[in-house]
Enzyme design. Structure first.
Site, PDB file in Angstrom:
ATOM      1  N   CYS A 186       0.827  -1.209   0.000  1.00 45.10           N
ATOM      2  CA  CYS A 186       0.000   0.000   0.000  1.00 45.10           C
ATOM      3  C   CYS A 186       0.864   1.262   0.000  1.00 45.10           C
ATOM      4  CB  CYS A 186      -0.906  -0.032   1.231  1.00 45.10           C
ATOM      5  SG  CYS A 186      -2.375   0.957   0.997  1.00 45.10           S
ATOM      6  N   ASP A 239      -5.981  -2.962  11.283  1.00 48.69           N
ATOM      7  CA  ASP A 239      -4.859  -2.036  11.404  1.00 48.69           C
ATOM      8  C   ASP A 239      -4.759  -1.625  12.877  1.00 48.69           C
ATOM      9  OD1 ASP A 239      -2.735  -0.395  10.787  1.00 48.69           O
ATOM     10  OD2 ASP A 239      -3.924   1.145   9.785  1.00 48.69           O
TER      11      ASP A 239
END
Ligand SMILES: O=C(O)c1ccccc1N[C@@H]1O[C@H](COP(=O)(O)O)[C@@H](O)[C@H]1O
Length: 212
Positions: free
Chosen positions: A6, A130
């Site tokens: 990412c 996350d």
């Protein structure tokens, strides 16, 4: 296992990372964050990618209209919702973009945060875990307590994220069996500038994990 890298900002790095084995690349569509890329930059990066690589736009606390417009302009194949989007918002997004993968990120502040997962499962294709940070939405390099996640077994696919690096990925995968992993700052020189040696080392480590 799906492997998402990412925070791609440079087309040539995206192309190289895809050739090293990433199955998905992520583009940060959250303005005023260090890895932000606009639709023109996303299109330029996507133009370098094989069609087999998923392209996921990362959004946070924005509107359905903003997401739909960016998806239409860039041909993203997926959307990662990294803010405080509700299950109802995910449901509406699914109706608007039925052919686009929806990934809901849960920022895990405490064990109760994991209980939220059940509320989203009907409306998303995958969840992503996350770490919680009080000032930043993501890309913080903070890790999760993997041991505490062993009971996390949602009835949909999920990605493990948060502070993963080539040095800790084997330890994480010894404890957990996610459907996918997502890395950003752990394979960078600096925000948005990926370190291709670290990415290559990540794939070496993953080959070891598969072999054992
Ligand atoms: O990376 C960013 O700058 C970012 C900004 C806003 C929302 C999410 C963001 N990144 C996501 O953060 C996680 C974990 O990153 P890290 O590996 O700990 O650095 C990852 O899922 C990114 O998609």
């Amino acid at each position: 296992m799906r492997i998402k890298i990412c925070g791609i900002t440079k087309p040539e790095q995206g192309k190289e990372i895809a050739s090293l084995g990433a199955t998905a690349l992520g583009f940060i569509c959250v303005p005023n964050t260090p890895r932000y890329v606009n639709p023109t930059q996303i299109r330029a990066a996507i133009a370098q990618l094989p069609a087999t690589v998923d392209r996921i736009g990362v959004f946070a606390n924005t509107t359905l209209k903003d997401i739909s417009q960016i998806v239409a302009a860039t041909k993203l194949t997926g959307v990662q919702l990294h803010g405080d989007e509700s299950p109802a918002f995910c449901h509406q997004l699914r109706s608007l973009l039925p052919d686009v993968e929806i990934v809901k990120a849960l920022r895990v502040k405490n064990p109760e945060a994991l209980e939220q997962a059940a509320n989203y499962i009907t409306y998303v294709d995958a969840l992503l875990l996350d770490a919680y940070h009080p000032q930043h939405l993501g890309g913080t390099g903070k890790t999760l307590d993997w041991n505490a996640l062993q009971k996390f077994q949602p009835s949909c696919p999920w990605f493990l994220s948060a502070g993963l690096t080539p040095d800790n990925i084997l330890a994480a995968l010894t404890q957990l069996r996610p459907h996918g992993i997502d890395l950003s700052s752990g394979v960078e020189h600096s925000p948005g500038d990926k370190d291709l040696d670290k990415v290559a080392r990540l794939f070496e480590q993953l080959r070891l994990a598969i072999a054992n």
